[in-house]
Motif scaffolding. Structure first.
Motif, PDB file in Angstrom:
ATOM      1  N   ASP A  23     -29.963  -3.699  -6.022  1.00  0.00           N
ATOM      2  CA  ASP A  23     -28.700  -3.644  -6.762  1.00  0.00           C
ATOM      3  C   ASP A  23     -28.676  -2.493  -7.764  1.00  0.00           C
ATOM      4  OD1 ASP A  23     -27.816  -5.941  -5.441  1.00  0.00           O
ATOM      5  OD2 ASP A  23     -28.709  -7.254  -6.954  1.00  0.00           O
ATOM      6  N   ILE A  24     -29.839  -1.899  -8.018  1.00  0.00           N
ATOM      7  CA  ILE A  24     -29.952  -0.861  -9.047  1.00  0.00           C
ATOM      8  C   ILE A  24     -30.639   0.363  -8.450  1.00  0.00           C
ATOM      9  CG2 ILE A  24     -30.961  -0.270 -11.282  1.00  0.00           C
ATOM     10  CD1 ILE A  24     -30.902  -3.262 -11.948  1.00  0.00           C
ATOM     11  N   VAL A  25     -30.110   1.551  -8.749  1.00  0.00           N
ATOM     12  CA  VAL A  25     -30.738   2.792  -8.296  1.00  0.00           C
ATOM     13  C   VAL A  25     -32.028   2.993  -9.078  1.00  0.00           C
ATOM     14  CG1 VAL A  25     -30.484   5.295  -8.084  1.00  0.00           C
ATOM     15  CG2 VAL A  25     -28.490   3.822  -7.763  1.00  0.00           C
ATOM     16  N   ARG A  26     -33.111   3.241  -8.355  1.00  0.00           N
ATOM     17  CA  ARG A  26     -34.410   3.509  -8.978  1.00  0.00           C
ATOM     18  C   ARG A  26     -35.265   4.311  -8.020  1.00  0.00           C
ATOM     19  NH1 ARG A  26     -37.052  -2.307  -9.510  1.00  0.00           N
ATOM     20  NH2 ARG A  26     -36.107  -1.923 -11.497  1.00  0.00           N
ATOM     21  N   LEU A  27     -36.421   4.700  -8.472  1.00  0.00           N
ATOM     22  CA  LEU A  27     -37.370   5.439  -7.639  1.00  0.00           C
ATOM     23  C   LEU A  27     -37.669   4.623  -6.386  1.00  0.00           C
ATOM     24  CD1 LEU A  27     -39.078   8.065  -7.844  1.00  0.00           C
ATOM     25  CD2 LEU A  27     -40.933   6.636  -8.657  1.00  0.00           C
ATOM     26  N   GLY A  28     -37.553   5.256  -5.223  1.00  0.00           N
ATOM     27  CA  GLY A  28     -37.837   4.588  -3.963  1.00  0.00           C
ATOM     28  C   GLY A  28     -36.606   4.079  -3.233  1.00  0.00           C
ATOM     29  N   THR A  29     -35.457   4.029  -3.908  1.00  0.00           N
ATOM     30  CA  THR A  29     -34.248   3.556  -3.224  1.00  0.00           C
ATOM     31  C   THR A  29     -33.523   4.710  -2.552  1.00  0.00           C
ATOM     32  OG1 THR A  29     -32.921   3.720  -5.265  1.00  0.00           O
ATOM     33  CG2 THR A  29     -33.870   1.578  -4.750  1.00  0.00           C
ATOM     34  N   THR A  30     -32.761   4.358  -1.523  1.00  0.00           N
ATOM     35  CA  THR A  30     -31.896   5.328  -0.859  1.00  0.00           C
ATOM     36  C   THR A  30     -30.481   5.050  -1.334  1.00  0.00           C
ATOM     37  OG1 THR A  30     -33.342   5.459   1.062  1.00  0.00           O
ATOM     38  CG2 THR A  30     -31.065   6.197   1.363  1.00  0.00           C
ATOM     39  N   VAL A  31     -29.824   6.093  -1.817  1.00  0.00           N
ATOM     40  CA  VAL A  31     -28.501   5.948  -2.404  1.00  0.00           C
ATOM     41  C   VAL A  31     -27.492   6.743  -1.584  1.00  0.00           C
ATOM     42  CG1 VAL A  31     -27.131   6.233  -4.501  1.00  0.00           C
ATOM     43  CG2 VAL A  31     -29.581   5.840  -4.679  1.00  0.00           C
ATOM     44  N   THR A  32     -26.385   6.092  -1.256  1.00  0.00           N
ATOM     45  CA  THR A  32     -25.274   6.769  -0.591  1.00  0.00           C
ATOM     46  C   THR A  32     -24.162   6.892  -1.620  1.00  0.00           C
ATOM     47  OG1 THR A  32     -25.889   5.819   1.532  1.00  0.00           O
ATOM     48  CG2 THR A  32     -23.653   6.692   1.336  1.00  0.00           C
ATOM     49  N   PHE A  33     -23.601   8.105  -1.734  1.00  0.00           N
ATOM     50  CA  PHE A  33     -22.545   8.343  -2.716  1.00  0.00           C
ATOM     51  C   PHE A  33     -21.537   9.336  -2.165  1.00  0.00           C
ATOM     52  CE2 PHE A  33     -25.923  11.373  -3.502  1.00  0.00           C
ATOM     53  CZ  PHE A  33     -25.249  12.580  -3.648  1.00  0.00           C
ATOM     54  N   VAL A  34     -20.381   9.387  -2.802  1.00  0.00           N
ATOM     55  CA  VAL A  34     -19.358  10.376  -2.461  1.00  0.00           C
ATOM     56  C   VAL A  34     -18.969  11.108  -3.728  1.00  0.00           C
ATOM     57  CG1 VAL A  34     -18.399   9.161  -0.480  1.00  0.00           C
ATOM     58  CG2 VAL A  34     -17.475   8.713  -2.723  1.00  0.00           C
ATOM     59  N   GLU A  35     -18.652  12.375  -3.588  1.00  0.00           N
ATOM     60  CA  GLU A  35     -18.149  13.130  -4.726  1.00  0.00           C
ATOM     61  C   GLU A  35     -16.687  12.748  -4.912  1.00  0.00           C
ATOM     62  OE1 GLU A  35     -17.834  17.682  -6.429  1.00  0.00           O
ATOM     63  OE2 GLU A  35     -19.012  17.295  -4.628  1.00  0.00           O
ATOM     64  N   VAL A  36     -16.322  12.418  -6.145  1.00  0.00           N
ATOM     65  CA  VAL A  36     -14.955  12.024  -6.467  1.00  0.00           C
ATOM     66  C   VAL A  36     -14.161  13.282  -6.744  1.00  0.00           C
ATOM     67  CG1 VAL A  36     -13.569  10.704  -8.125  1.00  0.00           C
ATOM     68  CG2 VAL A  36     -15.811   9.837  -7.391  1.00  0.00           C
ATOM     69  N   PRO A  37     -12.951  13.449  -6.261  1.00  0.00           N
ATOM     70  CA  PRO A  37     -12.129  12.438  -5.604  1.00  0.00           C
ATOM     71  C   PRO A  37     -12.215  12.432  -4.079  1.00  0.00           C
ATOM     72  CG  PRO A  37     -10.743  14.300  -6.144  1.00  0.00           C
ATOM     73  CD  PRO A  37     -12.147  14.635  -6.618  1.00  0.00           C
ATOM     74  N   ASP A  38     -12.655  13.490  -3.431  1.00  0.00           N
ATOM     75  CA  ASP A  38     -12.524  13.523  -1.975  1.00  0.00           C
ATOM     76  C   ASP A  38     -13.715  14.142  -1.256  1.00  0.00           C
ATOM     77  OD1 ASP A  38     -12.135  16.086  -2.856  1.00  0.00           O
ATOM     78  OD2 ASP A  38     -10.210  16.381  -1.888  1.00  0.00           O
ATOM     79  N   GLY A  39     -14.906  13.843  -1.725  1.00  0.00           N
ATOM     80  CA  GLY A  39     -16.096  14.430  -1.107  1.00  0.00           C
ATOM     81  C   GLY A  39     -16.581  13.646   0.096  1.00  0.00           C
ATOM     82  N   ASP A  40     -17.476  14.258   0.838  1.00  0.00           N
ATOM     83  CA  ASP A  40     -18.100  13.590   1.980  1.00  0.00           C
ATOM     84  C   ASP A  40     -19.212  12.678   1.489  1.00  0.00           C
ATOM     85  OD1 ASP A  40     -16.517  14.969   3.805  1.00  0.00           O
ATOM     86  OD2 ASP A  40     -17.938  16.637   3.943  1.00  0.00           O
ATOM     87  N   GLU A  41     -19.535  11.674   2.289  1.00  0.00           N
ATOM     88  CA  GLU A  41     -20.616  10.766   1.961  1.00  0.00           C
ATOM     89  C   GLU A  41     -21.952  11.475   2.137  1.00  0.00           C
ATOM     90  OE1 GLU A  41     -19.700   6.272   2.746  1.00  0.00           O
ATOM     91  OE2 GLU A  41     -21.253   6.943   4.124  1.00  0.00           O
ATOM     92  N   GLU A  42     -22.852  11.272   1.170  1.00  0.00           N
ATOM     93  CA  GLU A  42     -24.206  11.832   1.238  1.00  0.00           C
ATOM     94  C   GLU A  42     -25.201  10.735   0.901  1.00  0.00           C
ATOM     95  OE1 GLU A  42     -24.900  15.636  -0.767  1.00  0.00           O
ATOM     96  OE2 GLU A  42     -22.742  15.727  -1.150  1.00  0.00           O
ATOM     97  N   SER A  43     -26.383  10.781   1.508  1.00  0.00           N
ATOM     98  CA  SER A  43     -27.439   9.804   1.233  1.00  0.00           C
ATOM     99  C   SER A  43     -28.743  10.528   0.926  1.00  0.00           C
ATOM    100  CB  SER A  43     -27.658   8.891   2.436  1.00  0.00           C
ATOM    101  OG  SER A  43     -26.563   8.062   2.639  1.00  0.00           O
ATOM    102  N   TYR A  44     -29.421  10.058  -0.112  1.00  0.00           N
ATOM    103  CA  TYR A  44     -30.719  10.603  -0.492  1.00  0.00           C
ATOM    104  C   TYR A  44     -31.636   9.478  -0.938  1.00  0.00           C
ATOM    105  CZ  TYR A  44     -28.571  15.219  -0.563  1.00  0.00           C
ATOM    106  OH  TYR A  44     -27.926  16.378  -0.209  1.00  0.00           O
TER     107      TYR A  44
END
Length: 95
Positions: A23-44
């Motif tokens: 539920d929380i972003v931390r070391l070891g997690t994979t996070v998917t996000f989008v740049e607001v307002p209209d960016g593409d989805e990225e995961s790291y």
């Protein structure tokens, strides 16, 4: 070089993925996000600086994006200060 590697091993912390709070972003997690307002989805995946390889989808916990996301949750909008200026991202998922 040997003393650097010995220091890295001495200070290493093993992260058990099964024990991570997804539920929380931390070391070891994979996070998917989008740049607001209209960016593409990225995961790291957020990793230590020695393991970072952005082309392989692994960013350092010392990077501006990771620093801004650590401790945040799904659905949060996060302002990120980058060398190219400020951007806003929205966290879509954490795995």
């Amino acid at each position: 070089r040997i003393s650097t590697l010995e220091s890295m091993i001495r200070n290493a912390v093993i992260i058990n993925e099964n024990e991570l709070n997804k539920d929380i972003v931390r070391l070891g997690t994979t996070v998917t996000f989008v740049e607001v307002p209209d960016g593409d989805e990225e995961s790291y995946t957020i990793v230590g600086s020695a393991e970072a390889d952005p082309l392989e989808g692994r960013i350092s916990n010392d990077s501006p994006i990771a620093k801004s996301m650590i401790g945040r949750t799904i659905g949060e909008n996060v302002k990120v200060l980058t060398p190219g200026g400020e951007m806003e991202i929205k966290i879509v998922s954490i795995t």
